[in-house]
Write a protein that holds these residues in place. Structure first.
Motif, PDB file in Angstrom:
ATOM      1  N   ARG A  46      -1.764   0.705  11.278  1.00  0.00           N
ATOM      2  CA  ARG A  46      -2.523   1.860  10.784  1.00  0.00           C
ATOM      3  C   ARG A  46      -1.941   3.171  11.310  1.00  0.00           C
ATOM      4  O   ARG A  46      -2.012   4.189  10.654  1.00  0.00           O
ATOM      5  N   GLN A  47      -1.331   3.146  12.468  1.00  0.00           N
ATOM      6  CA  GLN A  47      -0.688   4.340  12.997  1.00  0.00           C
ATOM      7  C   GLN A  47       0.660   4.584  12.322  1.00  0.00           C
ATOM      8  O   GLN A  47       1.150   5.701  12.287  1.00  0.00           O
ATOM      9  N   GLU A  48       1.269   3.550  11.788  1.00  0.00           N
ATOM     10  CA  GLU A  48       2.589   3.661  11.170  1.00  0.00           C
ATOM     11  C   GLU A  48       2.538   4.140   9.723  1.00  0.00           C
ATOM     12  O   GLU A  48       3.352   4.921   9.296  1.00  0.00           O
ATOM     13  N   LEU A  84      -8.347   3.069   3.040  1.00  0.00           N
ATOM     14  CA  LEU A  84      -7.586   2.644   4.215  1.00  0.00           C
ATOM     15  C   LEU A  84      -8.074   1.294   4.735  1.00  0.00           C
ATOM     16  O   LEU A  84      -7.267   0.469   5.179  1.00  0.00           O
ATOM     17  N   LYS A  85      -9.374   1.035   4.657  1.00  0.00           N
ATOM     18  CA  LYS A  85      -9.894  -0.279   5.044  1.00  0.00           C
ATOM     19  C   LYS A  85      -9.377  -1.361   4.106  1.00  0.00           C
ATOM     20  O   LYS A  85      -9.033  -2.465   4.534  1.00  0.00           O
ATOM     21  N   ALA A  86      -9.308  -1.043   2.819  1.00  0.00           N
ATOM     22  CA  ALA A  86      -8.787  -2.009   1.843  1.00  0.00           C
ATOM     23  C   ALA A  86      -7.299  -2.265   2.083  1.00  0.00           C
ATOM     24  O   ALA A  86      -6.829  -3.396   1.911  1.00  0.00           O
ATOM     25  N   VAL A  87      -6.566  -1.237   2.473  1.00  0.00           N
ATOM     26  CA  VAL A  87      -5.139  -1.408   2.792  1.00  0.00           C
ATOM     27  C   VAL A  87      -4.997  -2.372   3.965  1.00  0.00           C
ATOM     28  O   VAL A  87      -4.181  -3.301   3.920  1.00  0.00           O
ATOM     29  N   ALA A  88      -5.787  -2.161   5.011  1.00  0.00           N
ATOM     30  CA  ALA A  88      -5.717  -3.042   6.174  1.00  0.00           C
ATOM     31  C   ALA A  88      -6.031  -4.487   5.781  1.00  0.00           C
ATOM     32  O   ALA A  88      -5.360  -5.426   6.220  1.00  0.00           O
ATOM     33  N   ALA A  89      -7.025  -4.660   4.931  1.00  0.00           N
ATOM     34  CA  ALA A  89      -7.389  -6.005   4.480  1.00  0.00           C
ATOM     35  C   ALA A  89      -6.260  -6.626   3.658  1.00  0.00           C
ATOM     36  O   ALA A  89      -5.944  -7.812   3.815  1.00  0.00           O
ATOM     37  N   LEU A 134      -0.571  -0.256  -0.029  1.00  0.00           N
ATOM     38  CA  LEU A 134      -1.088   1.110  -0.092  1.00  0.00           C
ATOM     39  C   LEU A 134      -1.489   1.512  -1.501  1.00  0.00           C
ATOM     40  O   LEU A 134      -2.551   2.095  -1.708  1.00  0.00           O
ATOM     41  N   TYR A 135      -0.636   1.217  -2.462  1.00  0.00           N
ATOM     42  CA  TYR A 135      -0.799   1.801  -3.797  1.00  0.00           C
ATOM     43  C   TYR A 135      -1.075   0.791  -4.911  1.00  0.00           C
ATOM     44  O   TYR A 135      -1.348   1.198  -6.032  1.00  0.00           O
ATOM     45  N   GLU A 180      -4.007  -9.922   4.423  1.00  0.00           N
ATOM     46  CA  GLU A 180      -3.837 -10.975   3.416  1.00  0.00           C
ATOM     47  C   GLU A 180      -2.358 -11.299   3.200  1.00  0.00           C
ATOM     48  O   GLU A 180      -1.971 -12.464   3.131  1.00  0.00           O
ATOM     49  N   LEU A 181      -1.518 -10.270   3.110  1.00  0.00           N
ATOM     50  CA  LEU A 181      -0.081 -10.473   2.882  1.00  0.00           C
ATOM     51  C   LEU A 181       0.602 -11.121   4.083  1.00  0.00           C
ATOM     52  O   LEU A 181       1.460 -11.985   3.924  1.00  0.00           O
ATOM     53  N   ALA A 182       0.244 -10.682   5.272  1.00  0.00           N
ATOM     54  CA  ALA A 182       0.910 -11.164   6.481  1.00  0.00           C
ATOM     55  C   ALA A 182       0.275 -12.434   7.035  1.00  0.00           C
ATOM     56  O   ALA A 182       0.912 -13.159   7.793  1.00  0.00           O
TER      57      ALA A 182
END
Length: 167
Positions: A46-48, A27-32, A7-8, A36-38
């Protein structure tokens, strides 16, 4: 720590927190980054994650309500442009603050000393008259560098007093 880092800890957050980037791009970058991490999609994430950054600490709200009759109370937040409408107004607490300084609207983010000086100026008091409380040590150090008394928030204990580092 992976969700907080996603996120940050990305450039898109650095931009959106000072009002230069779009929340959707962030938010799109967070999802990406989470992918990458997982190494795989994370269904429902995204809902959490909005609960992490849009949650209200009701103990702090209660404290602010108790302080307000005797003191000026300000909110200094590193946030997106939606803080006031989607969080503070939605939660019914926008009027609790004499001043709201949102980094995305002023183009400066904590721990830059300029944002603390701006907060003191808008409150109409010198920085030395301010008490600043934040959960992140780097923000506490920024406030101290700006001339404020500052403490790291670590929660409210059972006797309803703030536990602060250095108090």
């Amino acid at each position: 720590g992976g969700l907080a880092e996603a996120l940050y800890g990305i450039p898109e957050w650095e931009e959106v927190q000072v009002g230069r980037g779009s929340e959707e791009r962030w938010l799109k970058a967070v999802a990406a980054r989470l992918y990458e991490l997982a190494g795989r999609p994370i269904p429902g994430i995204r809902q959490e994650w909005p609960r992490m950054w849009r949650g209200i600490d009701h103990d702090i709200v209660s404290l602010a309500r108790r302080l307000r009759p005797r003191y000026k109370v300000g909110l200094l937040s590193t946030a997106t442009k939606n803080l006031e409408e989607q969080v503070l107004n939605h939660q019914g607490i926008l009027d609790l603050f004499d001043v709201v300084i949102n980094s995305a609207h002023v183009g400066i983010a904590k721990p830059d000393v300029r944002i603390y000086h701006l907060a003191a100026e808008r409150l109409g008091v010198p920085a030395s008259a301010c008490v600043f409380v934040d959960d992140l040590l780097q923000n506490v150090e920024g406030a101290r560098a700006a001339g404020m008394r500052a403490f790291q928030y670590q929660g409210i204990d059972s006797s309803a007093y703030i536990r602060c580092q250095g108090m």
